[in-house]
Enzyme design. Sequence first.
Site, mmCIF file in Angstrom:
data_model
loop_
_atom_site.group_PDB
_atom_site.id
_atom_site.type_symbol
_atom_site.label_atom_id
_atom_site.label_comp_id
_atom_site.label_asym_id
_atom_site.label_seq_id
_atom_site.Cartn_x
_atom_site.Cartn_y
_atom_site.Cartn_z
ATOM 1 N N ASP A 278 59.441 -15.946 -60.810
ATOM 2 C CA ASP A 278 59.717 -14.823 -61.699
ATOM 3 C C ASP A 278 61.040 -14.154 -61.389
ATOM 4 O OD1 ASP A 278 57.565 -14.699 -63.476
ATOM 5 O OD2 ASP A 278 56.268 -13.931 -61.906
ATOM 6 N N GLU B 193 22.262 -9.433 -69.323
ATOM 7 C CA GLU B 193 23.114 -10.396 -70.029
ATOM 8 C C GLU B 193 23.728 -9.862 -71.317
ATOM 9 O OE1 GLU B 193 19.556 -12.920 -70.034
ATOM 10 O OE2 GLU B 193 20.915 -14.574 -69.630
ATOM 11 N N HIS C 169 61.169 -16.415 -51.179
ATOM 12 C CA HIS C 169 61.041 -16.674 -52.620
ATOM 13 C C HIS C 169 62.233 -17.477 -53.125
ATOM 14 C CE1 HIS C 169 59.535 -15.957 -56.659
ATOM 15 N NE2 HIS C 169 60.809 -15.902 -57.001
ATOM 16 N N THR D 114 53.488 -17.252 -47.984
ATOM 17 C CA THR D 114 52.779 -17.384 -49.255
ATOM 18 C C THR D 114 53.139 -18.672 -49.992
ATOM 19 O OG1 THR D 114 54.436 -16.131 -50.494
ATOM 20 C CG2 THR D 114 52.624 -14.868 -49.540
ATOM 21 N N THR D 115 54.125 -19.387 -49.481
ATOM 22 C CA THR D 115 54.365 -20.745 -49.971
ATOM 23 C C THR D 115 53.930 -21.744 -48.904
ATOM 24 O OG1 THR D 115 56.189 -20.148 -51.407
ATOM 25 C CG2 THR D 115 56.143 -22.416 -50.666
ATOM 26 N N VAL D 116 54.363 -21.490 -47.667
ATOM 27 C CA VAL D 116 54.041 -22.441 -46.593
ATOM 28 C C VAL D 116 52.518 -22.542 -46.432
ATOM 29 C CG1 VAL D 116 54.247 -22.884 -44.119
ATOM 30 C CG2 VAL D 116 56.212 -22.019 -45.373
ATOM 31 N N GLN E 112 25.947 -3.064 -65.550
ATOM 32 C CA GLN E 112 25.665 -4.402 -66.063
ATOM 33 C C GLN E 112 26.343 -4.622 -67.414
ATOM 34 O OE1 GLN E 112 23.738 -7.123 -64.590
ATOM 35 N NE2 GLN E 112 24.526 -5.784 -63.001
ATOM 36 N N GLY F 294 56.618 -14.718 -45.284
ATOM 37 C CA GLY F 294 55.356 -14.207 -45.829
ATOM 38 C C GLY F 294 54.249 -15.243 -45.792
ATOM 39 N N CYS G 266 31.947 -8.546 -61.033
ATOM 40 C CA CYS G 266 30.708 -7.869 -61.434
ATOM 41 C C CYS G 266 30.932 -6.611 -62.257
ATOM 42 C CB CYS G 266 29.919 -7.442 -60.197
ATOM 43 S SG CYS G 266 29.436 -8.771 -59.108
HETATM 44 C C1 LIG Z 1 48.601 -15.683 -54.686
HETATM 45 C C2 LIG Z 1 50.038 -15.907 -54.983
HETATM 46 C C3 LIG Z 1 50.550 -15.404 -56.157
HETATM 47 C C4 LIG Z 1 51.882 -15.607 -56.466
HETATM 48 N N1 LIG Z 1 52.354 -15.114 -57.639
HETATM 49 C C5 LIG Z 1 53.638 -15.320 -57.975
HETATM 50 C C6 LIG Z 1 54.152 -14.821 -59.185
HETATM 51 O O1 LIG Z 1 53.459 -14.165 -59.969
HETATM 52 N N2 LIG Z 1 55.431 -15.100 -59.485
HETATM 53 C C7 LIG Z 1 56.215 -15.820 -58.651
HETATM 54 O O2 LIG Z 1 57.365 -16.035 -58.960
HETATM 55 N N3 LIG Z 1 55.760 -16.295 -57.494
HETATM 56 C C8 LIG Z 1 54.493 -16.068 -57.144
HETATM 57 N N4 LIG Z 1 54.026 -16.557 -55.965
HETATM 58 C C9 LIG Z 1 54.909 -17.360 -55.109
HETATM 59 C C10 LIG Z 1 55.674 -16.469 -54.151
HETATM 60 O O3 LIG Z 1 56.669 -15.858 -54.842
HETATM 61 C C11 LIG Z 1 56.314 -17.254 -53.077
HETATM 62 O O4 LIG Z 1 55.299 -17.917 -52.456
HETATM 63 C C12 LIG Z 1 57.005 -16.324 -52.098
HETATM 64 O O5 LIG Z 1 57.975 -15.588 -52.698
HETATM 65 C C13 LIG Z 1 57.540 -17.061 -50.892
HETATM 66 O O6 LIG Z 1 57.959 -16.107 -49.922
HETATM 67 P P1 LIG Z 1 57.449 -16.158 -48.421
HETATM 68 O O7 LIG Z 1 58.198 -15.135 -47.671
HETATM 69 O O8 LIG Z 1 55.982 -16.012 -48.381
HETATM 70 O O9 LIG Z 1 57.868 -17.603 -48.002
HETATM 71 P P2 LIG Z 1 57.268 -18.562 -46.901
HETATM 72 O O10 LIG Z 1 56.020 -19.174 -47.397
HETATM 73 O O11 LIG Z 1 57.189 -17.871 -45.610
HETATM 74 O O12 LIG Z 1 58.399 -19.644 -46.863
HETATM 75 C C14 LIG Z 1 58.683 -20.443 -47.981
HETATM 76 C C15 LIG Z 1 59.847 -21.388 -47.740
HETATM 77 O O13 LIG Z 1 61.046 -20.645 -47.661
HETATM 78 C C16 LIG Z 1 61.743 -20.966 -46.476
HETATM 79 N N5 LIG Z 1 62.377 -19.743 -46.028
HETATM 80 C C17 LIG Z 1 61.790 -18.541 -45.908
HETATM 81 N N6 LIG Z 1 62.700 -17.629 -45.543
HETATM 82 C C18 LIG Z 1 63.864 -18.275 -45.395
HETATM 83 C C19 LIG Z 1 65.164 -17.893 -45.036
HETATM 84 N N7 LIG Z 1 65.474 -16.622 -44.755
HETATM 85 N N8 LIG Z 1 66.110 -18.830 -45.007
HETATM 86 C C20 LIG Z 1 65.842 -20.138 -45.278
HETATM 87 N N9 LIG Z 1 64.627 -20.549 -45.630
HETATM 88 C C21 LIG Z 1 63.663 -19.637 -45.704
HETATM 89 C C22 LIG Z 1 60.731 -21.505 -45.533
HETATM 90 O O14 LIG Z 1 61.335 -22.415 -44.646
HETATM 91 C C23 LIG Z 1 59.750 -22.174 -46.452
HETATM 92 O O15 LIG Z 1 60.130 -23.476 -46.713
HETATM 93 C C24 LIG Z 1 52.706 -16.347 -55.592
HETATM 94 C C25 LIG Z 1 52.189 -16.839 -54.395
HETATM 95 C C26 LIG Z 1 50.867 -16.610 -54.084
HETATM 96 C C27 LIG Z 1 50.317 -17.149 -52.815
HETATM 97 S S1 FES Z 2 32.628 -9.079 -57.185
HETATM 98 FE FE1 FES Z 2 32.976 -6.948 -57.267
HETATM 99 S S2 FES Z 2 30.992 -6.170 -56.954
HETATM 100 FE FE2 FES Z 2 30.638 -8.295 -57.123
#
Ligand SMILES: Cc1cc2nc3c(=O)[nH]c(=O)nc-3n(C[C@H](O)[C@H](O)[C@H](O)COP(=O)(O)OP(=O)(O)OC[C@H]3O[C@@H](n4cnc5c(N)ncnc54)[C@H](O)[C@@H]3O)c2cc1C
Ligand code: FES
Length: 1335
Positions: free
Chosen positions: A368, A1266, A359, A270-272, A1200, A268, A154
């Site tokens: 990255d 608009e 990662h 963020t992949t699982v 707006q 984290g 917005c």
């Molecule tokens: C919204 C969003 C934006 C993102 N943007 C980017 C980006 O701009 N650039 C980019 O490169 N990536 C990006 N990512 C991806 C992100 O980098 C990976 O998801 C992240 O780094 C995984 O780390 P995690 O700790 O969350 O892993 P998890 O999801 O917890 O685990 C991922 C995998 O790694 C394994 N694992 C974790 N730790 C270990 C360990 N110590 N030993 C063995 N296996 C292990 C797990 O078994 C699992 O299979 C993005 C993800 C999201 C959700």
């Molecule tokens: S999405 Fe930020 S105020 Fe509406």
Amino acid sequence: MPSLPKSDELIFFVNGRKVIEKNAVPEVNLLFYLRKVLHLTGTKYACGGGGCGACTVMVSRFDPKTKKIHHYPATACLVPICSLYGAAITTVEGVGSIKTRIHPVQERLAKCHGTQCGFCSPGMVMSIYTLLRNHPEPTPEQITEAIGGNLCRCTGYRPIVESGKTFCVASTVCQVKGSGKCCMDQEDRSFVNYQEKMCTKLYNEDEFQPLDPSQEPIFPPELIRMAEDTNKRRLTFQGEKTTWITPVTLDDVLELKANFSEAPLVMGNTTVGPNLKFRDAFHPVFISPLGLPELHFVNTTDDGVTIGAGYSLAQLNDALLFTISDQPKEKTKTFYALRKHLRTFAGAQIRNMATLGGHVVSRPKFSDLNPILAAGNATINLISKEGERQIPLNGPFLARLPEANLRPEEMVLSVSIPYSSQWHFVSGLRLAQRQENAFAIVNAGMSVKFEDGTNIIKDLKMFFGNVGATVVSASETCEQLTGRRWDDQMLSDACQWVLDEVYIPPGAEGGMVEYRRTLIISLLFRFYLKVRRGLNEMDPEKFPDIPEKFMSALEDFPIKTPQGIQMFQCVNPRQSPQDPVGHPVMHQSALKHTTGEAVFSDDMPPFSQELFLAVVTSPRAHAKIISIDSSEALALPGVVDVITAEDVPGENNYSGEIFYAQNEVICVGQIVCTVAADTYAHAKEGAKKVKVTYEDVEPRIITIEQALEHNSFLSVEKKIEQGNVESAFKQVDQIIEGEIHVEGQEHFYMETQTVLAIPKKEDKEMVLYLGTQFPTHVQEFVAAALNIPRSRIACHMRRTGGAFGGKMTKPALLGAVCAVAAYKTGHPIRFILERGDDFLITAGRHPLLGKYKIGFMNNGVIKAADVEYYVNGGCTLDESEWVIEFVVLKSENAYYIPNFRCRGRACKTNLPSNTAFRGFGFPQATVVVEAYMTAVASQCNLLPEEVKEINMYKRISQTAHEQTFNPEPLQRCWKECLEKSSFHARKLAAEEFNKKNYWKKRGLAVIPMKFTVGVPVAYYSQAAALVHIYLDGSVLVTHGGCEMGQGLHTKMIQVASRELNIPQSYVHLSETSTITVPNASFTAGSMGTDINGKAVQNACQILLDRLQPIIRKNPKGKWEDWITEAFHKSISLSATGYFKGYQTNMDWETEKGDAFPYYVYGASCSEVEVDCLTGAHKLLRTDIFMDSAFSINPAVDIGQIEGAFIQGMGLYTIEELKYSPEGVLYSRGPDEYKIPTVTEIPEEFYVTLVHSQNPIAIYSSKGLGEAGMFLGSSVLFAINDAVTAARKERGLTETFTLSSPATPEMIRMACVDQFTDMIPKDDPSTFTPWSIQVS
Ligand SMILES: Cc1cc2nc3c(=O)[nH]c(=O)nc-3n(C[C@H](O)[C@H](O)[C@H](O)COP(=O)(O)OP(=O)(O)OC[C@H]3O[C@@H](n4cnc5c(N)ncnc54)[C@H](O)[C@@H]3O)c2cc1C
Ligand code: FES
Ligand code: FES
């Protein structure tokens, strides 16, 4: 598999309260738990995948080693509750509340007008709050960085940044460029004092409470004790299908890893997490060693640094920073490269959650960090029960070759990153659709080692991301180049060979194939230049520097903190101090937004016995439904019913819209049936189990071109014509013809479509709560679907988290679908579209194809135009006929062309039905107009601005449809824009810049605008209001307009306050409902304030008239006394106000009419810098001059304008919907569809409200909802200007116009050079592209 013990208790704190969860379910995330279990609904759902930041919370943990509390932001949708043992969560409710005390962050975001719909606001609050917990006196850069992971659709971010900046010590918000001076003192701000009565203060900083860090809640001592407990034991949480185990020692993890080798180590998440949610992954066991001390360390040796796998990427960043500041520069090149990518990697939340180990192991193809780590010779330190070993983080590992991989029982303990050396260069390179929080389109990590003192390659490494299924190493090329000198011939060979080695096939997933190929070698070229520069720095005698003109190719655009000034007319000093009209009044709900107390539909508490609805949608664009088998779904636990077309008691095909598909499907995403269950998870499971068989039907029409081939249209042609076009063409000096495509746009309102339908026990009544712009329409569709009179259907709409046209017609369809389910099951139904379904089902802005033929004189005067427009309407009519009518009526924009013909038609295709979207066709159509203006200028060797000025309306005139208007404000906006933006001087400066820089170019463009509000049908602009005065003097206002963030209710309170002459605090506005105001028109077309304002005004005036005799008798009396007296005199204290509507009309037979009530004028000037090597661009500055006549509320109006401008800029530059040739929408969320973030907005953003007269509208105001959208096209044409400069320098002189959106791909491929020339061009007849354009 060994047997598992019973569940432990999960203990964590939320907002200082202890939570003991005895039945923690591993699949449950914190967002769900907060909202549905703890009923803390301030934290919002908007994407579910970590990509939008709406669900941001602060996580705090005590580190027993450092004895410090670590606070970090996290997206609750990706935090499994089981990972929270021992953590303290702070949500927006825990920060402050209206009931107790609002926090300065909440107060300032609200008072700086950083909230409109308020759906992003709790997330914004939490991001800034968490930053302040760690840095009570942040820098402006930290503020910008903190909100980089938070989307707002917005506001355009400027006021949000501004609210954050009020916490910065060094810089107050009105400083420009950190100069320490107030912006108003800047000598070069030529527009200062240009109009004496202009104000710039939208809020009063003196009102702000100070930030007192000592007032923050303390970390729960119990959690400190728990963290310090030396007898911690393994925790197990047992769900229905899955088990979560939190080990507490490294040995324990290794034991578990040995026993459950397939189980992911959740760090984290963020992949699982996204894999479970979006890719149907399933794991019976999760092992979570997140807080394990053995994984959290930094170890520095003589060779490099070893960092624990459990370090979050944010901690990694800090560790790298420390090393960089501690070690000589030559040793830290890899660290520097990693940090550069970490700045733009996702948002702050993800960087704080994702771990280094996660990662490295998850190895995303777009990673990255991995390409840089590999280029920097990093190694992975593994551990298992068997012992430790090291593996290289190299090509085979990244390619997931089995021999280079982890063994199932192994885990990553740490990653060792060696120092770089003197004759060694390491770089990270990347390009994404937007600068921050976007996966790279292509990225790379490269390193080269030279023989000491030479430029002879000893070791070269190149890794590329997003060019295949994994990160790819160009190892053969590197090997072949070893021993070569670092010179132009080496580069040329390297480019050829790397293109052969890193081959992207023509139909590759992800598309953009030629662009990605170009990026591979463009990034290589950048690295080549960087290294040459580095060699020169080491030995300038031996290694010549790169040409001066190439210097700007070395770096990406820096991220700067945006700033700006907003100017508006000051309130007349003679106006009563109590009268709020004309003042920048804060949004009525702003504080509720920022405290999370504003209730959105899904924030309503559960209704007794409510069910959840999930949809089954068509995967085919055009097919017969052969059968629907719901037996498996019905057998699932919790599933109550499956609802199909057969269950619709009334009309299923109503007014051209189909509620449930019957017999056939006509687009991908059409609702075939719905599943009702006791939880959403069960409903979704059920939806997956419904088996629908289809048989494809021909033709399948996806694009406008295909529609034209099949003569497939939704409506008849609409045309307006003036003069004699044919004969004019015979008398002109030149004629040009061209075609422009404008692709569609997703609304991406932050709150997805939500409907709650509650069947009543009596008289078949049904009550609906939902977010809509048009409750009457919902009532109509529900009544038709249920075959019940409309009087029994009540629709309530309190607020919605953004709409932008997307909640005009679609809620009616979804409301009918939901109501049928409620009717059939007899249960209240909660129907919340997931983001992916919302993208898929509700469609968006119409893609448009414009074809023009323009006749003009050599001096730039246009004599004739013949323009055809086609929009891709999708599979049903929806608003398509209106859109094409608006396209035709408005497409002359600000220009008078004496012989003008414009025709338009809406094409019928097998795409989901496109619908209303801010600007209603105008933003698409006028791109075509500006494109032919630019093309004429190019032919006449004039500036586009000169041609625009020559052809612009200058005096009282008639439009092509013969409506009279006075363009005086247009001329004023245009002239002021040129003058105050110093356009001509900056244009010269840009030309100078362009002469000096080969790989970066600057461009400017000024766009004039003549926009209209309202609609050509008079009865659609009627409005009503109901105003009650209660005996204590308080006033309740209701009207037919809907509040979706645009500040309508705020303005209505201002109107009522002025009309009744009472303070605003007396006036309350609760909701919009079909019960209080029947048959209300839609809230759209920028006329919400106009028409509802008149109705509220009318009601108030009626009431005041009734009170006049009493006031006359007791003129010094108080309002409350008059009201009591009126009651005693039996005077009704309730009145309906009415506005008959604007008397507009349009006769399509005669092609004439006064189609719109009035015009809004404006102009904007934008300056961009384009990176010709990658296609990235940076918006340096925008100046907007908008004719607002008299602004009822400058803060709302500027909000707006800015918000619409940024949304428009998104449309024209980075927002790109991707469809398969079969009509499947790929882009279904923030990962794939990029709306602007804070890094895209202009570095300098100036908005001025220009005063004019508009007696027809309330208080002589104008509707501005608009208009700003189209001004975003100044960015598109500024890019066009920059690209044209690049092309000219490269010898391409023919007229060139970019279509929309001008994505990095379009920009790069238009800047033709030796690299684009090297790219193999694929024969389109030999492959099927991954995606197609549908315009
Ligand atoms: C919204 C969003 C934006 C993102 N943007 C980017 C980006 O701009 N650039 C980019 O490169 N990536 C990006 N990512 C991806 C992100 O980098 C990976 O998801 C992240 O780094 C995984 O780390 P995690 O700790 O969350 O892993 P998890 O999801 O917890 O685990 C991922 C995998 O790694 C394994 N694992 C974790 N730790 C270990 C360990 N110590 N030993 C063995 N296996 C292990 C797990 O078994 C699992 O299979 C993005 C993800 C999201 C959700
Ligand atoms: S999405 Fe930020 S105020 Fe509406
Ligand atoms: S809902 Fe969690 S990040 Fe979007």
